[in-house]
Scaffold this motif. Structure first.
Motif: not given
Length: 333
Positions: A232-255
């Motif tokens: 995701i980081r490479h394809e979106t060109g983000k300079n800073e790492p994406i916070l995995r814990s935030l994304l994982a938490s949102k994924l758990i909510e969606e599931l």
């Protein structure tokens, strides 16, 4: 079990500024000495925490880690009771299937920083390095016929796309049947495994395994997937790492939402899947799932996603077939 360190870290993340030691002590019901000890431990683990008289503690910066404390910053305390966080495991699906057999409840989550033997569809491995991806398995115990289980994979793909869209600001497409992609590059894989009670033929458990390439540099991928996979980081060109814990938490909510609404919200998830599916309209090659390496591909054009999430393909000779994920592998030409 959540530790004092977990609770302190979660409060430091969620307050987004200074929080006094007294407030932490009253909120958590623990001594100031215990809070000081937790802060000291967090600092030793790479967390940049400042302390100022009359203001308290402030989290200035922290490493990109997936831990119980990190997840607790975004999820309710009681939700974390059924979330198991591991530093390393051979396979989160294998681990979760083991505890599912022992009676783990619906909604149990196993998440690891690193898998030594991550698995994908058709017996393939899933590249699972430490420090950059999300490797998560989710347990369901649906009261449905086994024939409907394949739909859960498609629902899960929608959940993955929703979570990434919410956190990262980009909405992946879905290559039929279960490959979320950004810019045509695979950034996630989903493997759904079912266990059936032999005596009754009913479903005992369904384990949904999800791997997401979050911050990887594609040059570090194995050579055989380097041209097709990305992060995701490479394809979106983000300079800073994406916070995995935030994304994982949102994924758990969606599931969790998906699990609570399956199968009643069929029409809604089908509409979302059709909107996200990038395979429809493309020329494709089709081979059987169990003989995909040696079989001569059949050519056709994907024309629709059917109501049961199968793919309608018009073959080169003009006849149409409804293809199901357990039977075929579809590749774009």
């Amino acid at each position: 079990m959540l530790s004092t360190k977990d609770f302190v870290l979660s409060r430091l993340i969620s307050c987004n500024g200074y929080i006094s030691g007294q407030s932490l002590s009253e909120d958590l019901g623990i001594s100031r000495a215990a809070i000081n000890a937790a802060v000291k431990t967090l600092r030793s683990e790479g967390y940049d925490i400042s302390s100022t008289t009359n203001l308290g503690y402030k989290l200035n910066n922290h490493p990109d880690q997936i831990s119980r404390g990190e997840l607790l910053a975004y999820l309710p305390d009681d939700r974390m009771n059924d979330v198991i966080v591991l530093t390393e495991v051979d396979s989160t699906n294998k681990y979760l299937k083991g505890i599912a057999y022992d009676g783990a409840p619906t909604g149990t989550v196993v998440i690891a920083d690193h898998q030594t033997a991550g698995r994908g569809r058709l017996g393939r491995s899933f590249h699972s390095p430490s420090g950059c991806g999300i490797y998560l398995s989710y347990l369901m115990r649906p009261s449905i016929s086994p024939e409907l289980v394949s739909r859960i994979t498609c629902w899960a793909a929608v959940a993955v796309a929703n979570a990434i869209s919410s956190v990262c600001g980009v909405t992946p497409s879905i290559k039929w049947v279960n490959d979320p992609q950004i810019n045509g590059k695979k950034i996630s894989g989903i493997l759904t495994e079912m266990s059936i009670e032999s005596e009754t033929g009913s479903i005992s458990s369904v384990v949904i395994g999800i791997g997401i390439n979050v911050n990887e540099d594609p040059s570090e991928f194995p050579e055989d997937i380097r041209d097709t996979a990305s992060s995701i980081r490479h394809e979106t060109g983000k300079n800073e790492p994406i916070l995995r814990s935030l994304l994982a938490s949102k994924l758990i909510e969606e599931l969790d939402t998906m699990c609570s609404r399956f199968p009643a919200a069929h029409d809604e998830y089908l509409a979302s899947y059709r909107k996200l599916c990038s395979t429809v309209g493309l020329e494709v090659s089709v081979v059987s799932a169990h003989n995909h390496e040696s079989e001569i591909p059949r050519l056709g054009k994907a024309i629709a996603v059917n109501d049961d999430f199968s793919l309608k393909v018009r073959m080169s000779d003009g006849h149409e077939e409804d293809l199901r994920s357990g039977e075929v592998s579809v590749r774009r030409i």
